[in-house]
Scaffold this motif. Structure first.
Motif, PDB file in Angstrom:
ATOM      1  N   LEU A  20       0.829  -1.217   0.000  1.00  0.00           N
ATOM      2  CA  LEU A  20       0.000   0.000   0.000  1.00  0.00           C
ATOM      3  C   LEU A  20       0.863   1.266   0.000  1.00  0.00           C
ATOM      4  CD1 LEU A  20      -2.803  -0.968   2.542  1.00  0.00           C
ATOM      5  CD2 LEU A  20      -3.089  -0.512   0.095  1.00  0.00           C
ATOM      6  N   ALA A  21       1.892   1.260   0.810  1.00  0.00           N
ATOM      7  CA  ALA A  21       2.761   2.431   0.891  1.00  0.00           C
ATOM      8  C   ALA A  21       3.418   2.716  -0.460  1.00  0.00           C
ATOM      9  CB  ALA A  21       3.827   2.220   1.972  1.00  0.00           C
ATOM     10  N   LYS A  22       3.874   1.678  -1.135  1.00  0.00           N
ATOM     11  CA  LYS A  22       4.477   1.866  -2.456  1.00  0.00           C
ATOM     12  C   LYS A  22       3.459   2.375  -3.466  1.00  0.00           C
ATOM     13  CE  LYS A  22       8.349  -1.343  -2.386  1.00  0.00           C
ATOM     14  NZ  LYS A  22       8.941  -2.550  -2.964  1.00  0.00           N
ATOM     15  N   LYS A  23       2.289   1.745  -3.492  1.00  0.00           N
ATOM     16  CA  LYS A  23       1.252   2.138  -4.454  1.00  0.00           C
ATOM     17  C   LYS A  23       0.774   3.570  -4.221  1.00  0.00           C
ATOM     18  CE  LYS A  23       0.195  -1.105  -7.359  1.00  0.00           C
ATOM     19  NZ  LYS A  23       0.387  -0.894  -8.784  1.00  0.00           N
ATOM     20  N   LEU A  24       0.694   3.965  -2.967  1.00  0.00           N
ATOM     21  CA  LEU A  24       0.204   5.308  -2.637  1.00  0.00           C
ATOM     22  C   LEU A  24       1.324   6.349  -2.574  1.00  0.00           C
ATOM     23  CD1 LEU A  24      -2.293   4.249   0.186  1.00  0.00           C
ATOM     24  CD2 LEU A  24      -2.873   4.950  -2.153  1.00  0.00           C
ATOM     25  N   HIS A  25       2.561   5.902  -2.738  1.00  0.00           N
ATOM     26  CA  HIS A  25       3.734   6.787  -2.662  1.00  0.00           C
ATOM     27  C   HIS A  25       3.756   7.538  -1.336  1.00  0.00           C
ATOM     28  CE1 HIS A  25       4.445   5.923  -6.869  1.00  0.00           C
ATOM     29  NE2 HIS A  25       3.200   6.285  -7.136  1.00  0.00           N
ATOM     30  N   LYS A  26       3.572   6.768  -0.266  1.00  0.00           N
ATOM     31  CA  LYS A  26       3.563   7.340   1.078  1.00  0.00           C
ATOM     32  C   LYS A  26       4.406   6.470   1.995  1.00  0.00           C
ATOM     33  CE  LYS A  26      -0.991   9.349   0.600  1.00  0.00           C
ATOM     34  NZ  LYS A  26      -2.256   9.620   1.201  1.00  0.00           N
ATOM     35  N   LYS A  27       4.741   7.039   3.145  1.00  0.00           N
ATOM     36  CA  LYS A  27       5.430   6.260   4.168  1.00  0.00           C
ATOM     37  C   LYS A  27       4.431   5.307   4.807  1.00  0.00           C
ATOM     38  CE  LYS A  27       8.711   9.894   5.310  1.00  0.00           C
ATOM     39  NZ  LYS A  27       9.232  10.776   6.359  1.00  0.00           N
ATOM     40  N   GLN A  28       4.946   4.205   5.314  1.00  0.00           N
ATOM     41  CA  GLN A  28       4.078   3.229   5.958  1.00  0.00           C
ATOM     42  C   GLN A  28       3.320   3.846   7.135  1.00  0.00           C
ATOM     43  OE1 GLN A  28       6.148  -0.452   6.834  1.00  0.00           O
ATOM     44  NE2 GLN A  28       7.195  -0.387   4.853  1.00  0.00           N
ATOM     45  N   SER A  29       3.979   4.699   7.888  1.00  0.00           N
ATOM     46  CA  SER A  29       3.312   5.337   9.025  1.00  0.00           C
ATOM     47  C   SER A  29       2.173   6.244   8.557  1.00  0.00           C
ATOM     48  CB  SER A  29       4.312   6.130   9.873  1.00  0.00           C
ATOM     49  OG  SER A  29       4.948   7.119   9.089  1.00  0.00           O
ATOM     50  N   GLN A  30       2.335   6.876   7.387  1.00  0.00           N
ATOM     51  CA  GLN A  30       1.256   7.710   6.843  1.00  0.00           C
ATOM     52  C   GLN A  30       0.052   6.864   6.453  1.00  0.00           C
ATOM     53  OE1 GLN A  30       3.840   9.609   3.823  1.00  0.00           O
ATOM     54  NE2 GLN A  30       2.878  11.550   4.446  1.00  0.00           N
ATOM     55  N   VAL A  31       0.311   5.712   5.863  1.00  0.00           N
ATOM     56  CA  VAL A  31      -0.775   4.808   5.467  1.00  0.00           C
ATOM     57  C   VAL A  31      -1.557   4.374   6.702  1.00  0.00           C
ATOM     58  CG1 VAL A  31      -1.330   2.557   4.464  1.00  0.00           C
ATOM     59  CG2 VAL A  31       0.413   3.997   3.398  1.00  0.00           C
ATOM     60  N   ILE A  32      -0.857   3.962   7.732  1.00  0.00           N
ATOM     61  CA  ILE A  32      -1.516   3.533   8.968  1.00  0.00           C
ATOM     62  C   ILE A  32      -2.317   4.682   9.577  1.00  0.00           C
ATOM     63  CG2 ILE A  32      -1.106   2.790  11.352  1.00  0.00           C
ATOM     64  CD1 ILE A  32       1.314   1.189  10.224  1.00  0.00           C
ATOM     65  N   GLN A  33      -1.705   5.851   9.638  1.00  0.00           N
ATOM     66  CA  GLN A  33      -2.379   7.010  10.234  1.00  0.00           C
ATOM     67  C   GLN A  33      -3.648   7.358   9.464  1.00  0.00           C
ATOM     68  OE1 GLN A  33       0.219  10.301  11.052  1.00  0.00           O
ATOM     69  NE2 GLN A  33      -1.469  11.732  11.329  1.00  0.00           N
ATOM     70  N   GLU A  34      -3.585   7.378   8.146  1.00  0.00           N
ATOM     71  CA  GLU A  34      -4.751   7.729   7.334  1.00  0.00           C
ATOM     72  C   GLU A  34      -5.872   6.688   7.485  1.00  0.00           C
ATOM     73  OE1 GLU A  34      -3.338   8.390   3.363  1.00  0.00           O
ATOM     74  OE2 GLU A  34      -2.253  10.205   3.945  1.00  0.00           O
ATOM     75  N   LEU A  35      -5.500   5.419   7.575  1.00  0.00           N
ATOM     76  CA  LEU A  35      -6.510   4.380   7.770  1.00  0.00           C
ATOM     77  C   LEU A  35      -7.206   4.521   9.122  1.00  0.00           C
ATOM     78  CD1 LEU A  35      -4.646   1.310   6.238  1.00  0.00           C
ATOM     79  CD2 LEU A  35      -6.679   2.439   5.326  1.00  0.00           C
TER      80      LEU A  35
END
Length: 78
Positions: A20-35
């Motif tokens: 998800l982080a790669k596909k969204l071009h975001k840091k893993q922590s950003q993906v978790i935070q947004e979810l």
């Protein structure tokens, strides 16, 4: 302010997070935070809807359907 947290996750969840982080071009922590933020908004919406349903019940059923407002007014005038 940001706070560091450590989590234990299964291998499959870690792989999904990395994907998800790669596909969204975001840091893993950003993906978790947004979810988490997204899920909290859903819960808050549900909570508000539940409260609204409880409140709306207060205003229904007070006057039986076979009685009109006019008859109530005329009875109160007598």
């Amino acid at each position: 302010m940001t706070i560091r947290k450590n989590f234990t996750m299964s291998d499959s969840v870690v792989m999904d997070l990395e994907y998800l982080a790669k596909k969204l071009h975001k840091k893993q922590s950003q993906v978790i935070q947004e979810l988490i933020v997204h899920k909290m908004k859903e819960f808050e919406k549900e909570k508000k809807l539940d409260m609204l349903e409880k409140i709306s019940g207060i205003f229904t059923g007070k006057i039986p359907e076979d009685i009109s407002i006019q008859s109530i007014k005329s009875d109160s005038e007598n």
